[in-house]
Design a protein around this motif. Structure first.
Motif, PDB file in Angstrom:
ATOM      1  N   VAL A   1       0.928  -1.339   0.020  1.00  9.56           N
ATOM      2  CA  VAL A   1       0.225  -0.206  -0.190  1.00  9.56           C
ATOM      3  C   VAL A   1       1.033   0.935  -0.236  1.00  9.56           C
ATOM      4  N   GLY A   2       0.778   2.343  -0.604  1.00 11.45           N
ATOM      5  CA  GLY A   2       1.368   2.914  -1.168  1.00 11.45           C
ATOM      6  C   GLY A   2       1.092   4.499  -0.144  1.00 11.45           C
ATOM      7  N   VAL A   3       1.621   5.106   0.471  1.00 11.59           N
ATOM      8  CA  VAL A   3       2.147   6.276   1.809  1.00 11.59           C
ATOM      9  C   VAL A   3       2.368   7.730   1.225  1.00 11.59           C
ATOM     10  N   ASP A   4       1.333   8.476   1.571  1.00 12.18           N
ATOM     11  CA  ASP A   4       2.235   9.728   0.105  1.00 12.18           C
ATOM     12  C   ASP A   4       1.964  10.690   2.044  1.00 12.18           C
ATOM     13  N   THR A   5       1.177  10.513   2.400  1.00 11.63           N
ATOM     14  CA  THR A   5       0.708  11.675   3.539  1.00 11.63           C
ATOM     15  C   THR A   5       1.695  11.454   4.760  1.00 11.63           C
ATOM     16  N   GLY A   6       1.969  10.690   4.790  1.00 12.85           N
ATOM     17  CA  GLY A   6       3.069   9.872   6.657  1.00 12.85           C
ATOM     18  C   GLY A   6       1.792   8.908   7.667  1.00 12.85           C
ATOM     19  N   THR A   7       0.415   8.633   6.497  1.00 11.73           N
ATOM     20  CA  THR A   7      -0.426   8.087   7.377  1.00 11.73           C
ATOM     21  C   THR A   7      -1.046   6.759   6.944  1.00 11.73           C
ATOM     22  N   ALA A   8      -1.907   5.893   7.061  1.00  7.22           N
ATOM     23  CA  ALA A   8      -2.085   4.927   6.260  1.00  7.22           C
ATOM     24  C   ALA A   8      -2.930   4.908   6.709  1.00  7.22           C
ATOM     25  N   ALA A   9      -4.916   4.082   6.497  1.00  3.11           N
ATOM     26  CA  ALA A   9      -6.444   3.883   6.972  1.00  3.11           C
ATOM     27  C   ALA A   9      -6.592   2.805   6.802  1.00  3.11           C
ATOM     28  N   PHE A  10      -7.431   1.774   7.984  1.00  9.74           N
ATOM     29  CA  PHE A  10      -8.561   1.439   7.278  1.00  9.74           C
ATOM     30  C   PHE A  10      -9.892   1.496   7.407  1.00  9.74           C
ATOM     31  N   MET A  11     -10.712   0.912   6.416  1.00 13.63           N
ATOM     32  CA  MET A  11     -12.560   1.412   5.541  1.00 13.63           C
ATOM     33  C   MET A  11     -12.950   0.623   5.478  1.00 13.63           C
ATOM     34  N   ASP A  12     -13.869   0.651   5.484  1.00 10.68           N
ATOM     35  CA  ASP A  12     -14.904   0.126   4.423  1.00 10.68           C
ATOM     36  C   ASP A  12     -14.210   0.625   2.857  1.00 10.68           C
ATOM     37  N   ALA A  13     -14.469  -0.603   2.121  1.00 11.32           N
ATOM     38  CA  ALA A  13     -14.103   0.305   0.427  1.00 11.32           C
ATOM     39  C   ALA A  13     -14.969   1.016  -0.022  1.00 11.32           C
ATOM     40  N   THR A  14     -15.849   1.386   0.944  1.00 10.12           N
ATOM     41  CA  THR A  14     -17.187   2.184   0.180  1.00 10.12           C
ATOM     42  C   THR A  14     -17.152   3.299   0.987  1.00 10.12           C
ATOM     43  N   ARG A  15     -15.916   3.367   0.982  1.00  8.34           N
ATOM     44  CA  ARG A  15     -15.818   4.996   2.888  1.00  8.34           C
ATOM     45  C   ARG A  15     -15.406   6.233   1.261  1.00  8.34           C
ATOM     46  N   THR A  16     -15.625   7.252   1.729  1.00 10.83           N
ATOM     47  CA  THR A  16     -15.529   8.494   0.930  1.00 10.83           C
ATOM     48  C   THR A  16     -14.619   9.336   2.085  1.00 10.83           C
ATOM     49  N   VAL A  17     -13.831  10.111   2.222  1.00  7.68           N
ATOM     50  CA  VAL A  17     -13.120  11.679   3.026  1.00  7.68           C
ATOM     51  C   VAL A  17     -13.713  12.907   1.851  1.00  7.68           C
ATOM     52  N   SER A  18     -14.200  13.083   2.819  1.00  7.48           N
ATOM     53  CA  SER A  18     -13.596  14.963   2.491  1.00  7.48           C
ATOM     54  C   SER A  18     -12.680  15.700   2.720  1.00  7.48           C
ATOM     55  N   GLU A  19     -12.009  15.748   1.107  1.00 11.17           N
ATOM     56  CA  GLU A  19     -10.308  16.573   1.112  1.00 11.17           C
ATOM     57  C   GLU A  19     -10.405  17.904   2.076  1.00 11.17           C
ATOM     58  N   ASP A  20     -11.397  18.836   2.149  1.00 12.25           N
ATOM     59  CA  ASP A  20     -11.565  19.913   2.968  1.00 12.25           C
ATOM     60  C   ASP A  20     -11.268  19.701   4.128  1.00 12.25           C
ATOM     61  N   ARG A  21     -11.692  18.587   4.872  1.00  9.78           N
ATOM     62  CA  ARG A  21     -11.559  18.207   6.213  1.00  9.78           C
ATOM     63  C   ARG A  21     -10.826  17.326   6.728  1.00  9.78           C
ATOM     64  N   LEU A  22      -9.876  17.146   5.963  1.00 11.89           N
ATOM     65  CA  LEU A  22      -8.457  16.124   5.627  1.00 11.89           C
ATOM     66  C   LEU A  22      -7.604  16.660   6.631  1.00 11.89           C
ATOM     67  N   ASP A  23      -7.482  17.783   6.609  1.00  9.50           N
ATOM     68  CA  ASP A  23      -6.051  18.488   7.807  1.00  9.50           C
ATOM     69  C   ASP A  23      -7.075  18.719   9.172  1.00  9.50           C
ATOM     70  N   GLU A  24      -8.148  19.082   8.979  1.00 12.90           N
ATOM     71  CA  GLU A  24      -8.488  19.435  10.786  1.00 12.90           C
ATOM     72  C   GLU A  24      -8.885  17.767  11.410  1.00 12.90           C
ATOM     73  N   ASP A  25      -9.873  17.347  10.526  1.00  9.26           N
ATOM     74  CA  ASP A  25     -10.339  15.875  11.153  1.00  9.26           C
ATOM     75  C   ASP A  25      -9.102  14.326  11.309  1.00  9.26           C
ATOM     76  N   LEU A  26      -8.737  14.896  10.143  1.00  7.86           N
ATOM     77  CA  LEU A  26      -7.128  13.377  10.477  1.00  7.86           C
ATOM     78  C   LEU A  26      -5.563  13.618  10.462  1.00  7.86           C
ATOM     79  N   PHE A  27      -4.975  14.988  10.054  1.00  7.23           N
ATOM     80  CA  PHE A  27      -4.048  14.888   9.821  1.00  7.23           C
ATOM     81  C   PHE A  27      -3.018  15.551  10.576  1.00  7.23           C
ATOM     82  N   ILE A  28      -3.638  16.678  11.194  1.00  6.93           N
ATOM     83  CA  ILE A  28      -3.320  17.842  12.578  1.00  6.93           C
ATOM     84  C   ILE A  28      -3.813  16.735  14.033  1.00  6.93           C
ATOM     85  N   PRO A  29      -4.468  16.340  14.160  1.00  8.01           N
ATOM     86  CA  PRO A  29      -4.465  15.069  14.879  1.00  8.01           C
ATOM     87  C   PRO A  29      -3.596  14.167  15.527  1.00  8.01           C
TER      88      PRO A  29
END
Length: 401
Positions: A315-343
């Motif tokens: 699995v390729g990683v380009d943000t220093g982060t990996a995740a488990f999820m259901d294959a149907t899950r999506t993520v709002s790009e404009d929330r990535l920093d606040e919801d994931l990367f900063i925490p």
């Protein structure tokens, strides 16, 4: 230099490499399988302990040839593409001149000449001259044509002079005539000698994965360490497919595995050393039964037979982060920093809760950061998926250094 024989060794594509052997070599058998599958690899031709050419086989039956001079300097690059005649066309031929060894080592060419040939024999030659900081050094009145001021010559020539046969695997004599462009003269008959590389045990194997989650002391290349399993919450699977991905690149980096539906525990393996702590591995457990065997998570177009010693599809990683999820899950790009990367700057794992329509997502720091990491499927005695593990390779899974 006149030569009667060439030594041949194989490896990944490495056009910038200089030397007689590839730092990550592969056996002739693996290279042959890659050739048959249309997958990239490279062959190094050398003689008398000097590199002469690197041959890179690209997808879509394209080739790139790098040529070296008597100083073992990489002085030329030729791109060859399929031609309507069934042969290869030397479509682009780039030559460099360097003022001295220091400039060569830093890649600062003095002159770059690029010859481009069309399928019908229309030739264009561009000469670029670079001085300090890339400034043009030729007098302004010497510049020929074009808005860039780069001297350009155009003319027609018989296309046959730019064609060469398409090589079968191992038929590297096809490229021997190109060596003359750097002053290397081939004998009438050139003998090829393969540099032996043991195929070894083949692709990376899953050894001791369970030990990654066994609490207690272990040894690493950084010295003594402690493994600490940590509960990261329950992952909700609704579609029957688990996805492992960089949350910033869902879909592009995802690897999926067919798994049961339901909620399943996620466990992180923290590795604590004198330098700090990192996530060494992450696991989703679907069954309490211990795995009987492990297999690499593959995409439909991936073939283990094309991998060299210790290699893997990951699995390729380009943000220093990996995740488990259901294959149907999506993520709002404009929330990535606040919801994931900063925490994740201050904690090892973050959960994005489920929404009305989507299951949750559990993200975590990826080992030492960006890269590619193997994903292992642990199967029980009856072949069911008992767990899925992504190994960030902070220490050897078998307990060794």
């Amino acid at each position: 230099m006149i030569f009667e024989s060439l030594d041949v060794s194989y490896g990944e594509m490495w056009g910038s490499y200089q030397g007689l052997t590839h730092p990550d070599p592969m056996s002739r058998a693996v290279a042959a399988r890659r050739h048959a599958a249309g997958t990239d690899y490279a062959a190094l031709l050398s003689a008398r302990e000097r590199p002469l050419a690197v041959l890179e086989y690209w997808p879509r039956r394209m080739w790139r040839v790098y040529l070296f001079d008597d100083r073992s300097w990489r002085m030329q690059m030729i791109d060859l593409t399929p031609h309507g005649t069934g042969m290869l066309l030397a479509h682009r031929n780039t030559r460099w001149q360097f003022s001295d060894a220091q400039e060569y080592a830093s890649g600062k060419w003095e002159v770059q000449e690029t010859t481009t040939v069309s399928a019908d024999g229309q030739v264009e030659v561009r000469s670029e001259f670079a001085g300090p900081r890339g400034a043009a050094t030729e007098p302004l009145h010497a510049r020929s044509s074009g808005p860039s001021g780069v001297p350009v010559r155009r003319f027609a020539a018989p296309v046959e002079g730019f064609l060469c046969p398409v090589p079968e695997f191992g038929d590297w004599q096809v490229f021997a005539p190109f060596l003359a462009q750097q002053g290397h003269e081939p004998a009438t008959t050139v003998v090829l000698a393969d540099v032996s590389v043991d195929e070894g045990s083949g692709p990376l194997r899953a050894t001791g994965i369970e030990q990654l989650f066994s609490p207690g002391a272990c040894d690493t290349t950084d010295g003594p360490a402690v493994v600490e399993p940590v509960d990261a919450g329950l992952l909700r699977i609704t579609s029957g497919r688990l996805a492992i991905a960089d949350p910033g690149w869902i879909g592009e980096t995802s690897r999926t595995v067919a798994v049961p539906r339901g909620e399943f525990p996620v466990t992180l393996s923290l590795l604590r050393t004198t330098r700090g702590a990192g996530v060494a591995a992450a696991r989703v457990t679907f069954l309490d039964s211990p795995p009987r065997e492990w297999e690499m998570a593959l995409r439909p177009d991936e073939d283990l037979g094309l991998l060299g010693e210790g290699q893997f599809y990951g699995v390729g990683v380009d943000t220093g982060t990996a995740a488990f999820m259901d294959a149907t899950r999506t993520v709002s790009e404009d929330r990535l920093d606040e919801d994931l990367f900063i925490p994740l700057d201050s904690q090892f794992t973050v959960e994005l809760p489920s929404t009305e329509r989507e299951p949750n997502l559990i993200a975590f720091r990826a080992g030492q950061g960006d890269g590619s990491y193997p994903v292992w499927i642990g199967r029980t005695d009856d072949g069911q998926v008992g767990c899925v593990v992504v190994d960030f390779q902070l220490h050897a899974a078998d307990g060794g250094e």
